[in-house]
Design a protein around this motif. Structure first.
Motif, mmCIF file in Angstrom:
data_model
loop_
_atom_site.group_PDB
_atom_site.id
_atom_site.type_symbol
_atom_site.label_atom_id
_atom_site.label_comp_id
_atom_site.label_asym_id
_atom_site.label_seq_id
_atom_site.Cartn_x
_atom_site.Cartn_y
_atom_site.Cartn_z
ATOM 1 N N ARG A 1 0.802 -1.219 0.000
ATOM 2 C CA ARG A 1 0.000 0.000 0.000
ATOM 3 C C ARG A 1 0.837 1.272 0.000
ATOM 4 N N ASP A 2 2.102 1.169 0.378
ATOM 5 C CA ASP A 2 2.980 2.339 0.327
ATOM 6 C C ASP A 2 3.825 2.358 -0.934
ATOM 7 N N GLY A 3 3.604 1.402 -1.827
ATOM 8 C CA GLY A 3 4.340 1.337 -3.084
ATOM 9 C C GLY A 3 5.559 0.441 -3.060
ATOM 10 N N SER A 4 5.940 -0.049 -1.897
ATOM 11 C CA SER A 4 7.085 -0.959 -1.820
ATOM 12 C C SER A 4 6.705 -2.323 -2.372
ATOM 13 N N VAL A 5 7.710 -3.163 -2.567
ATOM 14 C CA VAL A 5 7.483 -4.479 -3.153
ATOM 15 C C VAL A 5 7.301 -5.513 -2.043
ATOM 16 N N PRO A 6 6.202 -6.243 -2.032
ATOM 17 C CA PRO A 6 5.967 -7.237 -0.985
ATOM 18 C C PRO A 6 6.771 -8.508 -1.225
ATOM 19 N N THR A 7 6.856 -9.328 -0.204
ATOM 20 C CA THR A 7 7.423 -10.656 -0.375
ATOM 21 C C THR A 7 6.411 -11.529 -1.124
ATOM 22 N N GLY A 8 6.903 -12.570 -1.761
ATOM 23 C CA GLY A 8 6.015 -13.527 -2.405
ATOM 24 C C GLY A 8 5.740 -13.273 -3.866
ATOM 25 N N ASN A 9 6.303 -12.204 -4.443
ATOM 26 C CA ASN A 9 6.170 -12.036 -5.878
ATOM 27 C C ASN A 9 6.975 -13.111 -6.603
ATOM 28 N N PRO A 10 6.557 -13.487 -7.819
ATOM 29 C CA PRO A 10 7.273 -14.561 -8.515
ATOM 30 C C PRO A 10 8.705 -14.156 -8.837
ATOM 31 N N GLU B 1 8.501 -5.972 -8.844
ATOM 32 C CA GLU B 1 7.069 -5.781 -8.674
ATOM 33 C C GLU B 1 6.243 -6.566 -9.689
ATOM 34 N N ILE B 2 6.869 -7.141 -10.727
ATOM 35 C CA ILE B 2 6.124 -7.791 -11.807
ATOM 36 C C ILE B 2 5.509 -9.102 -11.333
ATOM 37 N N TRP B 3 4.219 -9.251 -11.578
ATOM 38 C CA TRP B 3 3.467 -10.459 -11.248
ATOM 39 C C TRP B 3 3.219 -11.304 -12.497
ATOM 40 N N SER B 4 2.940 -10.650 -13.619
ATOM 41 C CA SER B 4 2.768 -11.341 -14.899
ATOM 42 C C SER B 4 3.088 -10.352 -16.013
ATOM 43 N N TYR B 5 3.258 -10.867 -17.238
ATOM 44 C CA TYR B 5 3.682 -9.980 -18.322
ATOM 45 C C TYR B 5 3.133 -10.483 -19.656
#
Length: 379
Positions: free
Chosen positions: A198-207, A215-219
């Motif tokens: 929510r603050d724009g940072s990158v969470p854990t658990g992204n691929p 930050e990319i989840w899919s492309y």
């Protein structure tokens, strides 16, 4: 009801039997049985909407303002100004809007918009995500939390939709800005779905995609302008524009490549429409993720999307509703597991470009149109 079912003969028969059984239980309804009520016809090119906890409606307008509508939708109670400047040419402007999962205690509002470049980036633009606290009819503490990289020239394919996951992280769909190949370039966020905090940072658990921005989840996306979580899951589903034909509904898998611009069931602009011109032959698998649903040969330009869960149309719970711009209709897509088993074109008689779709707290479906209307859909 217009129905298209793909697969072998056994699958076709099974799907047909399933659809007949479901329709016998009331899953189908002729479009004429739906009633529409135009609640407001004075909005200025509305783009996105979200219901506030008190039943009022927060609506974005493309030129750069948000308005709060009364509970009955008929009156603009407040116009929220002071938002960051938008690049409103072409498809750009103030776009989607979402409420913080903890809005009741910390009333953050999130929105996407086409952000104009400054300094060395003058003349360029890109999708950005901002948030502000909604208090006493005004937004304060406004801050941009994410900027698409890089900004580029042009006024098309910004995306974009916002969807919160149950873990309170945020999905953002980003168009490829009509630049084609960057959708496959993992060093950019053009043509991507991203997941951020929510603050724009990158969470854990992204691929962990080799060489990708974190930050990319899919492309491999073109211009995704509809997005929703499937009820009872944390699965993101999106609708996205194809070129000439090839509009898609996709179930998003972490790290998935959805093929654009290497493959599409659509045809390049200027080419004769038909199976022979489908980009890359059309079929995505096994190299790319196959769409759950697609439209050929003519594009509907899907925009706005929900999974319906309300009580107004109990026979349609769990089904997808997606608006259409070029197609000027509301589409209902019926699923069996992860497969489409039927779909129906609704409300074509309105002749409206449907920009967004939402489910109201009253269980009815609400539509925003490019002509400036808020329409309630009920039985």
């Amino acid at each position: 009801m217009a129905v298209r079912i793909r697969g072998g003969l056994g699958l076709l028969m099974a799907a047909a039997l399933l659809l007949l059984a479901a329709c016998g239980a009331g899953s189908g309804s002729p479009a004429g049985a739906l009633r529409t009520v135009t609640l407001n016809s004075g909005l200025q090119r509305p783009w996105g909407m979200v219901f506030l906890p008190d039943g009022r409606l927060l609506v974005t307008q493309k030129a750069g303002t948000m308005v709060i509508l009364s509970r009955d939708g008929k009156t603009v109670e407040t116009t929220l100004t002071g938002l960051p400047a938008v690049a409103s040419a072409g498809q750009g402007g103030l776009l989607d809007v979402a409420l913080d999962p903890d809005f009741a205690t910390t009333p953050w509002v999130y929105w996407t918009y086409s952000e104009p470049g400054r300094g060395a980036e003058t003349g360029l633009a890109g999708t950005a995500v901002a948030r502000g606290l909604l208090e006493n009819g005004a937004l304060r503490d406004i801050r941009v939390i994410y900027r698409q990289q890089p900004k580029v020239a042009g006024a098309g394919h910004f995306g974009s939709r916002l969807v919160f996951r149950p873990d309170k992280t945020l999905f953002v769909t980003l168009g490829e800005r009509q630049k084609f190949t960057p959708a496959q370039d993992l060093a950019t966020s053009l043509g991507k779905v991203i997941r951020i905090n929510r603050d724009g940072s990158v969470p854990t658990g992204n691929p962990a995609i080799p060489g990708a921005r974190p930050e990319i989840w899919s492309y491999g996306h073109r211009n995704p302008q509809g997005a929703a979580l499937r009820p009872g899951t944390d699965e993101l589903w999106i609708s996205e524009h194809g070129p000439q034909g090839g509009d898609e509904i996709n179930r998003i898998v972490p790290g998935g490549n959805y093929g654009w611009p290497r493959v599409s069931y659509g045809c390049n602009y200027g080419d004769p429409v038909g199976a022979a011109c489908r980009l890359g032959g059309g079929r995505h698998a096994p190299d790319y993720v196959e769409p759950v649903s697609y439209w050929v040969p003519v594009s509907i330009a899907p925009c706005g999307m929900i999974f319906y869960t309300g009580g107004g149309f109990p026979q349609w719970r769990g089904q997808i509703f997606v608006g259409a711009l070029a197609g000027k209709a509301l589409w209902r897509v019926q699923l069996a597991g992860g497969r489409e088993v039927g779909r129906e074109r609704l409300l074509a008689n309105l002749g409206e470009r449907i920009r967004d779709v939402s489910q109201g707290p009253d269980g009815w479906i609400y539509l925003l149109t490019d002509s400036g209307k808020l329409i309630q859909v009920r039985d």
